[in-house]
Every structure is written in C-alpha cells, then in structure tokens.
Scaffold this active site. Sequence first.
Site, mmCIF file in Angstrom:
data_model
loop_
_atom_site.group_PDB
_atom_site.id
_atom_site.type_symbol
_atom_site.label_atom_id
_atom_site.label_comp_id
_atom_site.label_asym_id
_atom_site.label_seq_id
_atom_site.Cartn_x
_atom_site.Cartn_y
_atom_site.Cartn_z
ATOM 1 C CB ILE F 77 42.432 37.914 68.781
ATOM 2 C CG1 ILE F 77 43.680 38.566 69.372
ATOM 3 C CG2 ILE F 77 42.265 38.247 67.308
ATOM 4 C CD1 ILE F 77 44.955 38.133 68.712
ATOM 5 C CB CYS F 78 37.100 39.739 67.401
ATOM 6 S SG CYS F 78 35.690 39.400 66.321
#
Lengths: 136, 136, 102, 102, 130, 130
Positions: F77-78
């Site tokens: 997940i960024c």
Amino acid sequence: MSETVKKFFYVNRKAPYGTIFAQEALEVVLIGAAFDQDVSLGFLDDGVYQLVKGQDTKDLGVKNFSPTFRALGDYDVTKLFVEKESLDERGLSADDLDEIMYEDEDDDWAEKPSIRIVSRAEMADIMADQDVVLSF
Amino acid sequence: MSETVKKFFYVNRKAPYGTIFAQEALEVVLIGAAFDQDVSLGFLDDGVYQLVKGQDTKDLGVKNFSPTFRALGDYDVTKLFVEKESLDERGLSADDLDEIMYEDEDDDWAEKPSIRIVSRAEMADIMADQDVVLSF
Amino acid sequence: MSTLHTVNKSPFSTQSLLSCLNHAKDGDTILMIEDGVYGAAKGTGLGDALAARGGAVSLCVLASDMEARGLEASRLIDGVTPVDYAGFVEMVVNNDRTQSWL
Amino acid sequence: MSTLHTVNKSPFSTQSLLSCLNHAKDGDTILMIEDGVYGAAKGTGLGDALAARGGAVSLCVLASDMEARGLEASRLIDGVTPVDYAGFVEMVVNNDRTQSWL
Amino acid sequence: MKIGVVVSAGPYTHESSDTAYNFVKAAIAAGHEVPRVFFYHDGVNVGTRLSVPPQDDRNIQVNWSALAKEHGTDLVICIAAAQRRGLLDENEAQRQGKDADNIAEGFRISGLGQLIEMGIQTDRLVTFGE
Amino acid sequence: MKIGVVVSAGPYTHESSDTAYNFVKAAIAAGHEVPRVFFYHDGVNVGTRLSVPPQDDRNIQVNWSALAKEHGTDLVICIAAAQRRGLLDENEAQRQGKDADNIAEGFRISGLGQLIEMGIQTDRLVTFGE
C-alpha cells in the site's frame, strides 16, 4: 538499483484538481526519477489541461502543483509529449501552456523546452515504443 | 414521520457493476419507500443498463441486485421512467428490459407494468416537476 | 418553477454536460463547477452547442474552479457568467430544485 | 512489438474507448472489461467505429463482465471474441505491454 | 432557508467534498441553515480521523469537524456505505467484533432514513459527488 | 513470466479491485508469478481490516489477504496515498500520533519506489483503476 534501463511512460489523461490523479501521477514521476530509467510523460485528452499556465488555487484552498512540472528538469525528466489534437479539440495551443525548460548536459547545458507537441499518430508511436506504461 | 408528501426523484445515469452507484441508489429507494413520499425513478444515459434482463453475476463474484427492481412494487414504488433515446443510442429496446410489474390497489389489484418508456422531452418534464432530486 | 443544474465533469471526457443540455428547460440555470468549468471555454465544438442554449438557459461557471485551472474570463463563451460561492448559494435558493449531473 | 489495451468504461459515458481506438496500432489487441463491455454491442454508432478497426486490431471482451450485464454473445459486433480470465492473462503475456485506458 | 447537502465522493480523490464544504460555509454566511450533511458512497471516508494529509495541504476532515462544532451541523455518515468501506464508530466496532474504530469528532453514523428525512425537512437539497 | 499489478480504485465503489483479484488468481493458475500488487490512489482502501461488507457479498480485503497468504504475493500500500486517506499500520499510527490503525493482515505500507521497482523487475505490468 537495477542495471536494467527500461522505458517508463506515464500516461496523463485527466484534468487537474477535479480528481487527484494528475497530482498523484506527478508524485510517482518524482520518486521514479531516482531510479535512472528512461522516462517520458504523455499528455493527451484532458491531461493537456495539467500544463495550462496561470493556475491559481488560492481561492479553491487546495495545493497548486503545476509549478512542480517546471522542476522536473532538475530530476532529468525532460520528455513531456503533448498531443496536438487534444489541444486543438479544447481550443488550446502551445502558447497556453507553461514554459517548462531543462538544461541539456550533452549540449553545453543549453536551455531547451521539455514540452514537445506531437501529433496523435506520433503519440501512438511513442506509446508503442515503451516497456512500462503507467496510466493515470 | 412528516405530514408533508414530497415528490422524490431518483436519477439513475450509471451502468451496474462497474461502479456501486446503481446498487447503493437502490438501497436508498428501498429505505425511502417507508417514508410514504411520492417516489419516481428515472433511468437515462447508462442508467438504462440497470434494467436489462438476463444479468448473471455468478462468474463475476458480486451480488446480482437486478431482481430487487422486481420487488419495488411491494414497496409501492411503481413509477420507473426509462428514456427512449437512451435505449435507442445503446441499441436497446423495451423488449431487452426486465418485466417489472405492480398490483394497482386502485384498480382491483390489476397487474400493471412499472416501467414506462418516455421520450427525452417527457423525461425533462418529469424532472422539472420534482421537489427533491437525488442523483446517482 | 425552475431548476439549477450543476455539471462537475469535463465535457471532453464525459457526456454529463451534453445530457444536462438535453434535459434543461427554458428558464433553468446551468452552473459549471470543478472539472465542469472546461465546458465554458469558447473555441470548441461543444462551446457552440452550449452557446446555442445561452439565451433560454442561464449559463454560469464557478470562479474559484476557473482560476485554479488557469481558465481566464476572456476565454469564456459569450453570455457565461462567473459566480462565487455566494452566487452559487443564491442560485440554489432562487431555483426550486437542484439537480447534479454526476 | 504489440500492445494490449484495456478499456473499462462505457463508451456512452466517457471518451476512453474512442481515445483508445485513436491510438491503437495495427496488430494490437483491445480488451473491453467492466463497463467497457458495452462498447462491444452492435447496433450503435460507436459499434461501427469499432467494427471499422476490427480487421487490423483484435477486439475482445471479458465474458464474466458481459454475463453480469446481460450482454449476450449474439449481440456482439462481428469479430469481437469473448474471453475468460485465462484468456486475459494470455493476452497480457503475448503482448509486449499493457495500457489501461482509465 | 433550510438547505440539505449530500457528499458522495471520497476526500482528496475527488474535489466534491471540498466544493461541498465551501458551499456550506457560504450558505451559512448568507444566513441560511444547513441542518445536516449526509455522507454517502465514498463520501463516508471524509469522516475518518486517521487521515494525515501533507502539511501544506488542507485537512478535509478537520475542516468539517470544526464546521460542525461551530455551527451545530449534523454530519451523518451512512451506516451501510460505511460498513463496506471500513468506517466505524466505537459501537459499530464492538458490534462487528472489530478491534478499532476510526470515526472523527463531529461525525455520527446512522441510517439512510436520515437522508430521506433531510430531503423532507429541508427546502433545497444539493448533491456533490463523483 | 513475472507480472506486476497496480490497483488504483477503491473497493466496492469500483469493480477494479475485483477485476484485479480475478486476474491475479488466473495468472497464478496459469503458472505465472505475481510477485507484488501495488495499491495506489483509492486502491489503498482495499487494505483496511475494518470493512464489514453484507453477509451475501464478497469480502474483498479477506480475499486479497488469503491470496497473499497462499501465494506469498507482496501486497504493498502506497504510504503517501494511504496517509491522505486514513490507512495506517501500527508504526505509522504511532509516528503520526494516531490512536488506532486499520491495516489488514497480508498488506504492508511502503513507498512509491516499490511501484517503480515492480515495473523494473517484472516482465509485464497491468493497471486496474477508476
């Protein structure tokens, strides 16, 4: 980092501010610049609006990220392809876009424009010559 | 509840499944039915796809909510206006839509169709006659 | 009895403005907001369609969204009026209902 | 060297399919998924534009998205091929790159 | 006049929640009443207290919470939409057996009936969405 | 072949995360490797453990977590996108002074460099988005 150099192409097809995609695409470009790949950006359809000059978000209350495009040259991101037909359809011309320059280290640091206006057919050719296409 | 009876209009302009708007619009209609208001639904643009018959989401792995439209009559939601021009543009006709019926209590519980095909001009008239417009 | 229509999508990427124009009635107002402001620029094929309704329908555009996008008032189709949020509120009040073309 | 293009929006609400068609090259493949599958139905103005490229460009549509929307194979434009997810994976592998027209 | 507002797109991703916020402030400044804002679809995500936007950006949740505090606006998050998307208050978290909640101050979770009620009880209704 | 996948739209609201999941399962079934899936934009919301979809619906987060467990797929997940949208792990929550976190098992938060790295190290990259 890896030894491989790949051609990375960022496809920008959306207008700024109405959605966050333009801004978050730029964040990827900035991080990606550190990886020493062969990077190009394509602006077509509503993506051409991202480069329009005179953006002023003071009253809107959101961050104006358009100046960041002018800093891309410092990150060796110097190929911004803008589709002429997309400009035409929107009543825009190259004069309506921000001036974005870079210093060419292979040409005695001469200042050169990063924006290159290309035809739709040329844009299609550029796209067909990439290794990795990231779409926003 | 309130004594006021208002005309509530639900505007459905989006296709099902690609986005959740159609499904969550239907959830509002079901809850709204308990409030004894004068409810109509409008289906135009890609919204007409919501009523297409033969939807089968087994392989997609998401819930098929199209049968819920057939239950709307039980909730006294009996006015589903579908725009003819929107159907035409998509190569669809009334025959491609699910059969949605209700029992008319004012007419000896006769079975009647809930779907009414209207022209674009009629749809505009219907919209202009509402108190509350909810857009999806 | 009149309607305020809001359009928040670029007319070059979605059909929202076109659908709004197809359903707006004489005396209604169309307010272009967010990416919808691009619809108010002249010199495009869509601009002509909009201008054609300009007499019967009031055409407005949200100024702060124009400015954010570098769309100058001089580029607006004749007859399109920039408004601020106070003007937006007034339009909501002065029309009988508001319909958002999402 | 060829490209797989995916289109996931209805051609009646956005310009994605049109833009994809304008940039796809001979030998490329266009796969219509999600709401993009509506672009594969015949009997529409858009269908003709798509069919016109049908020889030079392979046209495919994701079967599970068709079925979910009640789009029957008999309604497809001639030359459009339904594929399953295994076919989707094969197309990604057999083309040099994938471009999503979001 | 009483104006009801619906927010149906997610914060930051779409401009809609900003537009809605500016609209509500202007409506109140003009002497109108905005008794309730209803958050639906991805709009429910406006109400998470866990968001941390960049320092030089606006904080959408904080702005809405401050507005609710100052003007008493009822910020209602749709429960059905919120459950799908992982927006919970303490009660809901307990009821669903979740070990955390994430709702911000000034927001409350309730049913879709609150949307219909708002449509009945206000003079105008405006939707800001995706 | 090594295939990288990007998910850039929110769960339930858009079909993209479902399409991506079906695609990854099919790719692995066909003998390919999907070393990493990168969640960007609203795609980060796929990784919340607080979501409670209706009983008769699929659970998108649980499906992805199970896939990661079974096949070792790295679900990233960024961090920048996640901070804006309120998706935090325990470390981030502590660092930001937040009293709760909401990341699900099998997901991890990291930088955008992981996306570029995935582009370099895989043979194909496919984006599923809004």
